[in-house]
Design an enzyme around this catalytic site. Structure first.
Site, PDB file in Angstrom:
ATOM      1  N   ASP A  68       0.829  -1.208   0.000  1.00  0.00           N
ATOM      2  CA  ASP A  68       0.000   0.000   0.000  1.00  0.00           C
ATOM      3  C   ASP A  68       0.861   1.254   0.000  1.00  0.00           C
ATOM      4  O   ASP A  68       0.561   2.233  -0.702  1.00  0.00           O
ATOM      5  CB  ASP A  68      -0.892   0.006   1.240  1.00  0.00           C
ATOM      6  N   SER A  69       1.913   1.243   0.801  1.00  0.00           N
ATOM      7  CA  SER A  69       2.763   2.431   0.908  1.00  0.00           C
ATOM      8  C   SER A  69       3.523   2.704  -0.383  1.00  0.00           C
ATOM      9  O   SER A  69       3.695   3.857  -0.787  1.00  0.00           O
ATOM     10  CB  SER A  69       3.732   2.272   2.082  1.00  0.00           C
TER      11      SER A  69
END
Length: 415
Positions: free
Chosen positions: A174-175
């Protein structure tokens, strides 16, 4: 500090609308907020972003929330209600950047899709983060970071060869997607500005606007973009990179070793000159002067021998003596830090990597400082993650709603 703090930073004057939850979209807009953009975060009136209840809580709210939503304004809207959709639409048309991480097609149902906004505001920039992107046979499937890390190749190469793949201990997929979203947004903003600039709010022949665009970020592709030489190695040489534990495959030596007191240490002696210094430092002059080991391609076939020599030396050392000896020899070396190590480390402290703040009740809290560090226009934390709907009245008043209209929206569950 509060939401009335003076606007500053390299993105001051940039308006961002966040339509997203959890990690990828909110982390993307978080970075823009940290550098001065005005970020309005839309949340459901029914509990808000689920991240508010993730991991360690204080007074019912996640400590993660204080970081992930710092500098953002929280506005609650029921986006299944036509009135909520219209308010979001007005905010989106006024924004420089819209960031969303719903499944493809959801925003279109609400009249908030990219093409729908672009038809009114040609300068619309929309960053769309999803599991598999806005096209392809998998676009409608749910795709969390764990799936993106697996499909993008990261999980396959993580861990030890005789065990199942491991995950990194954070939501790295996600990051990574969020960071790609930030990069895409900044490139799109630059293109919009050089092609005419911000929309003037008019249509027809009076419309003045630069060219906006959609930034399509798929989680699995963001991970895939980090996979170095994976593709050409397979395509040309038929090599499938496998799990190698703590070692960096094909780059020797670069591995994790254990000291005599059981602590782990990372040593990266893979530069040719560095390798020689490392071997001399551990008393292996024979390996330092072995012509076959002078270059990396010669060291790779003898990886096990080299690692065994380093490990044998480490087993005779404490963590402090090993660090001192290798630092003296100018060899890249490091202890594997926990957060406890970070909080007292002289390098972290010298670089001011922690900020001191306080919650509304006065409880002190340290947050990670903002990265990257800009010399002239650094980011700053103006306020911690807001209460759910904290900025409803402020934002709705800016759209022309009076007290009675706001009260009606609240009574009807729209906000």
């Amino acid at each position: 500090m509060t939401a009335t703090s003076k606007v500053s930073g390299p993105l001051a004057g940039i308006k961002v609308l966040e339509l997203g939850t959890l990690i990828a979209g909110p982390f993307c807009s978080r970075m823009l907020a940290e550098f001065g953009a005005e970020v309005i975060k839309i949340e459901s009136p029914d509990g808000g972003d689920p991240l508010r209840q993730w991991r360690v809580l204080k007074d019912g709210t996640s400590l993660w929330w204080s970081v992930q939503s710092r500098n953002k304004k929280s506005v609650t809207l029921n986006l299944k209600d036509a009135r909520g959709q219209e308010i979001a639409r007005r905010l989106a048309l006024d924004a420089d950047i819209v960031i969303e991480n719903y499944r493809p097609g959801v925003l279109e149902k609400w009249g908030l899709g990219y093409e729908q906004l672009k038809a009114v505001n040609p300068a619309t920039i929309m960053v769309r983060l999803s599991g598999f992107g806005q096209s392809g046979p998998m676009k409608d499937q749910p795709g969390f970071g764990a799936v993106g890390e697996s499909m993008g190749g990261l999980r396959y190469v993580s861990g030890f060869p005789d065990r199942p793949p491991l995950r990194v201990g954070i939501s790295i997929g996600d990051s990574l997607a969020a960071l790609h979203g930030v990069i895409g947004a900044m490139m799109a903003l630059r293109h919009r500005d050089v092609t005419g600039g911000r929309w003037n709010g008019k249509s027809g022949s009076d419309c003045v606007a630069g060219q906006g665009q959609m930034v399509d970020v798929a989680l699995y592709e963001a991970v895939f973009n980090m996979m170095e030489s994976l593709v050409p190695e397979y395509d040309v040489a038929g090599v499938v990179r496998e799990r190698t534990g703590g070692a960096l495959p094909g780059i020797v030596p670069s591995n994790t070793y254990t000291t005599g007191e059981g602590e782990n240490i990372v040593i990266a002696g893979n530069g040719d000159a560095i390798f020689k210094r490392l071997m001399l430092a551990i008393g292996r002059d024979d390996l330092a002067n072995d012509v076959q080991l002078a270059r990396n391609d010669g060291r790779v076939p003898r990886t096990a021998e080299i690692d065994a020599a380093i490990q044998a030396w480490c087993a005779t050392q404490t963590i402090d003596s090993a660090l001192a000896a290798l630092q003296q020899a100018d060899v890249p070396v490091g202890k594997i830090y926990s957060v406890r190590d970070m909080m007292t480390d002289p390098q972290f402290l010298a670089r001011r990597m922690f900020e001191q703040h306080a919650f509304a009740d006065g409880t002190p809290v340290k947050l990670p400082a903002i990265t990257p560090k800009l010399s002239e226009t650094p980011g700053e934390t103006k306020w911690l993650g807001p209460r759910l709907g904290e900025h409803n009245d402020e934002v709705l008043r800016s759209l022309g709603h009076d007290a009675d209209a706001i009260a009606a929206l609240r009574r009807d569950g729209v906000i």
